[in-house]
Design a protein around this motif. Sequence first.
Motif, PDB file in Angstrom:
ATOM      1  N   ARG A   1     -42.924  -2.166  -8.195  1.00  0.00           N
ATOM      2  CA  ARG A   1     -42.304  -2.411  -9.495  1.00  0.00           C
ATOM      3  C   ARG A   1     -42.628  -1.271 -10.475  1.00  0.00           C
TER       4      ARG A   1
ATOM      5  N   ASN B   1     -36.505  -8.540   0.744  1.00  0.00           N
ATOM      6  CA  ASN B   1     -37.320  -7.932  -0.319  1.00  0.00           C
ATOM      7  C   ASN B   1     -38.167  -9.018  -0.972  1.00  0.00           C
TER       8      ASN B   1
ATOM      9  N   MET C   1     -34.417   4.201 -12.976  1.00  0.00           N
ATOM     10  CA  MET C   1     -35.198   4.220 -11.729  1.00  0.00           C
ATOM     11  C   MET C   1     -35.334   5.629 -11.152  1.00  0.00           C
TER      12      MET C   1
ATOM     13  N   GLY D   1     -31.257  -9.630  -9.474  1.00  0.00           N
ATOM     14  CA  GLY D   1     -32.703  -9.784  -9.587  1.00  0.00           C
ATOM     15  C   GLY D   1     -33.471  -9.857  -8.285  1.00  0.00           C
ATOM     16  N   VAL D   2     -32.812  -9.562  -7.162  1.00  0.00           N
ATOM     17  CA  VAL D   2     -33.513  -9.637  -5.878  1.00  0.00           C
ATOM     18  C   VAL D   2     -34.132  -8.296  -5.486  1.00  0.00           C
ATOM     19  N   GLY D   3     -33.918  -7.277  -6.341  1.00  0.00           N
ATOM     20  CA  GLY D   3     -34.474  -5.953  -6.036  1.00  0.00           C
ATOM     21  C   GLY D   3     -33.469  -5.052  -5.335  1.00  0.00           C
ATOM     22  N   LYS D   4     -32.204  -5.322  -5.515  1.00  0.00           N
ATOM     23  CA  LYS D   4     -31.153  -4.522  -4.871  1.00  0.00           C
ATOM     24  C   LYS D   4     -31.229  -3.058  -5.301  1.00  0.00           C
ATOM     25  N   SER D   5     -31.350  -2.814  -6.627  1.00  0.00           N
ATOM     26  CA  SER D   5     -31.353  -1.428  -7.116  1.00  0.00           C
ATOM     27  C   SER D   5     -32.607  -0.687  -6.663  1.00  0.00           C
ATOM     28  N   THR D   6     -33.737  -1.371  -6.704  1.00  0.00           N
ATOM     29  CA  THR D   6     -34.994  -0.767  -6.242  1.00  0.00           C
ATOM     30  C   THR D   6     -34.877  -0.379  -4.778  1.00  0.00           C
TER      31      THR D   6
ATOM     32  N   SER E   1     -40.796   2.025  -9.524  1.00  0.00           N
ATOM     33  CA  SER E   1     -39.339   2.044  -9.698  1.00  0.00           C
ATOM     34  C   SER E   1     -38.987   1.923 -11.178  1.00  0.00           C
ATOM     35  N   ASP E   2     -39.716   1.137 -11.921  1.00  0.00           N
ATOM     36  CA  ASP E   2     -39.373   0.974 -13.335  1.00  0.00           C
ATOM     37  C   ASP E   2     -39.785   2.177 -14.190  1.00  0.00           C
TER      38      ASP E   2
ATOM     39  N   PRO F   1     -42.756  -6.021   0.817  1.00  0.00           N
ATOM     40  CA  PRO F   1     -43.509  -7.035   0.065  1.00  0.00           C
ATOM     41  C   PRO F   1     -43.256  -6.971  -1.441  1.00  0.00           C
ATOM     42  N   LEU F   2     -43.636  -8.031  -2.106  1.00  0.00           N
ATOM     43  CA  LEU F   2     -43.665  -8.039  -3.575  1.00  0.00           C
ATOM     44  C   LEU F   2     -44.968  -7.349  -3.963  1.00  0.00           C
ATOM     45  N   HIS F   3     -44.874  -6.187  -4.539  1.00  0.00           N
ATOM     46  CA  HIS F   3     -46.098  -5.450  -4.848  1.00  0.00           C
ATOM     47  C   HIS F   3     -45.963  -4.714  -6.168  1.00  0.00           C
TER      48      HIS F   3
HETATM   49  P1  ADP Z   1     -31.465  -6.097  -8.821  1.00  0.00           P
HETATM   50  O1  ADP Z   1     -30.853  -4.732  -8.663  1.00  0.00           O
HETATM   51  O2  ADP Z   1     -31.298  -6.970  -7.616  1.00  0.00           O
HETATM   52  O3  ADP Z   1     -31.065  -6.793 -10.101  1.00  0.00           O
HETATM   53  P2  ADP Z   1     -33.926  -4.650  -9.399  1.00  0.00           P
HETATM   54  O4  ADP Z   1     -34.015  -3.645  -8.298  1.00  0.00           O
HETATM   55  O5  ADP Z   1     -33.463  -4.188 -10.744  1.00  0.00           O
HETATM   56  O6  ADP Z   1     -33.044  -5.900  -8.940  1.00  0.00           O
HETATM   57  O7  ADP Z   1     -35.347  -5.358  -9.473  1.00  0.00           O
HETATM   58  C1  ADP Z   1     -35.665  -6.319 -10.450  1.00  0.00           C
HETATM   59  C2  ADP Z   1     -37.132  -6.126 -10.847  1.00  0.00           C
HETATM   60  O8  ADP Z   1     -37.962  -6.411  -9.724  1.00  0.00           O
HETATM   61  C3  ADP Z   1     -37.463  -4.700 -11.264  1.00  0.00           C
HETATM   62  O9  ADP Z   1     -38.401  -4.740 -12.303  1.00  0.00           O
HETATM   63  C4  ADP Z   1     -38.093  -4.094 -10.005  1.00  0.00           C
HETATM   64  O10 ADP Z   1     -39.009  -3.060 -10.291  1.00  0.00           O
HETATM   65  C5  ADP Z   1     -38.774  -5.290  -9.405  1.00  0.00           C
HETATM   66  N1  ADP Z   1     -38.891  -5.224  -7.940  1.00  0.00           N
HETATM   67  C6  ADP Z   1     -37.905  -5.033  -7.041  1.00  0.00           C
HETATM   68  N2  ADP Z   1     -38.375  -5.058  -5.775  1.00  0.00           N
HETATM   69  C7  ADP Z   1     -39.731  -5.272  -5.893  1.00  0.00           C
HETATM   70  C8  ADP Z   1     -40.810  -5.397  -4.956  1.00  0.00           C
HETATM   71  N3  ADP Z   1     -40.607  -5.350  -3.642  1.00  0.00           N
HETATM   72  N4  ADP Z   1     -42.060  -5.602  -5.462  1.00  0.00           N
HETATM   73  C9  ADP Z   1     -42.272  -5.675  -6.799  1.00  0.00           C
HETATM   74  N5  ADP Z   1     -41.317  -5.581  -7.715  1.00  0.00           N
HETATM   75  C10 ADP Z   1     -40.054  -5.385  -7.281  1.00  0.00           C
END
Ligand code: ADP
Length: 378
Positions: free
Chosen positions: A328, A285, A163, A127-132, A331-332, A322-324
Amino acid sequence: MAQVTEREVLDRLGTVVEPGSGKDIVSLGMVSGVVVRGGNVGFSIEVSPQRGAEMEPVRKAAEDAVHALSGVLSVTAVLTAHRTASAAPQGSPQSQPQRPPRHGAQGQQPLAPGVRFIVAVASGKGGVGKSTTAVNIALAIAAAGHKVGLLDADIYGPSQPRMMGISGRPTSPDGKILEPMQNYGIKVMSMGFLVDEETPMIWRGPMVMSALQQMLRDVNWGELDVMIVDMPPGTGDAQLTMAQQVPLAGAVIVSTPQDIALLDARKGLNMFRKVDVPVLGIIENMSYFLCPNCGHQADIFGHGGARSEAARLGIEFLGEIPLHLDIRETSDSGQPIVVSRPETEHAVAYRAIADRIWQQLTAGTGTQPRQAPRIVVQ
Ligand code: ADP
């Protein structure tokens, strides 16, 4: 063409004999996890850990037998093994000083031999945004003119099909090697293409490794400059085994400011260090919140922790994202920001990080191709 059923697969596997006992692998209870998705079939064959290498011909025979069924396009059989108590690691990874040679578990061809640099993108927790981050970095490296592949090794929650905006299934013209899927100019492979999202999968450590090896070895990756591997989150046995056995050129750790404070990211660092994989750096991230309306920056989680932590640990700080909302949403919805809005400051930040990763990868090797670890046949 009629769709093959699980029953037909099991019946056919009932003709495959385990040489030691002379009995078939189904009645010996060795087959489990049969998944049929369209013409793509997957299953696992349980073996004792000591017999992994010698069971490879049985795995192959099982794949061939199922492949001969009408309506089957591809077959993926993985060998799995229960870890015996004596083989199980004791305590934390730190307590295992031994460092087995990196090799393919089935000791065959090198994994993805045409790939120059394999880079793991890892995180201490989910949940830290690794895949994004992995997808945007892969696309940013490609935007710089390099040939890139993206391997979704996050088999617990494969998110790269979504993604990368890719649906459908990989084809296998020869029935053995899968063609990777492609979008935005990069090649992608993910368990998400082979297994229904709703299918509950229980992965044990050796099975994870076997699945990953097949996604490296049995996929037509061709010649690539960089393969980005989106690792499963965390630092457990499965991740450690992967870090040991895949010929990684380096690892990138993705962390939130919170996560740094909770030491999760440090565990990731230690894991790669322990298996001699160079950590190329850390990315913060969700570093700070950028209000999409007024542009105001708010340091929700105490921004900057990763930078100071990186300095303390002697590794490079690769950058902050940034968190923006735009990150999200893009990528989603399968349109990562690096390709859908390349002019934005976020895309610029991803590209800067990608440049730095590329520089680090090539700094040690100049124009020489990377020296792959020796493949040891056991
Ligand atoms: P992980 O792979 O670490 O589990 P994800 O890449 O799936 O995490 O990201 C989890 C959620 O957070 C997704 O909905 C993604 O779009 C969102 N997210 C990731 N990085 C950011 C960011 N920098 N700003 C906003 N949303 C983000």
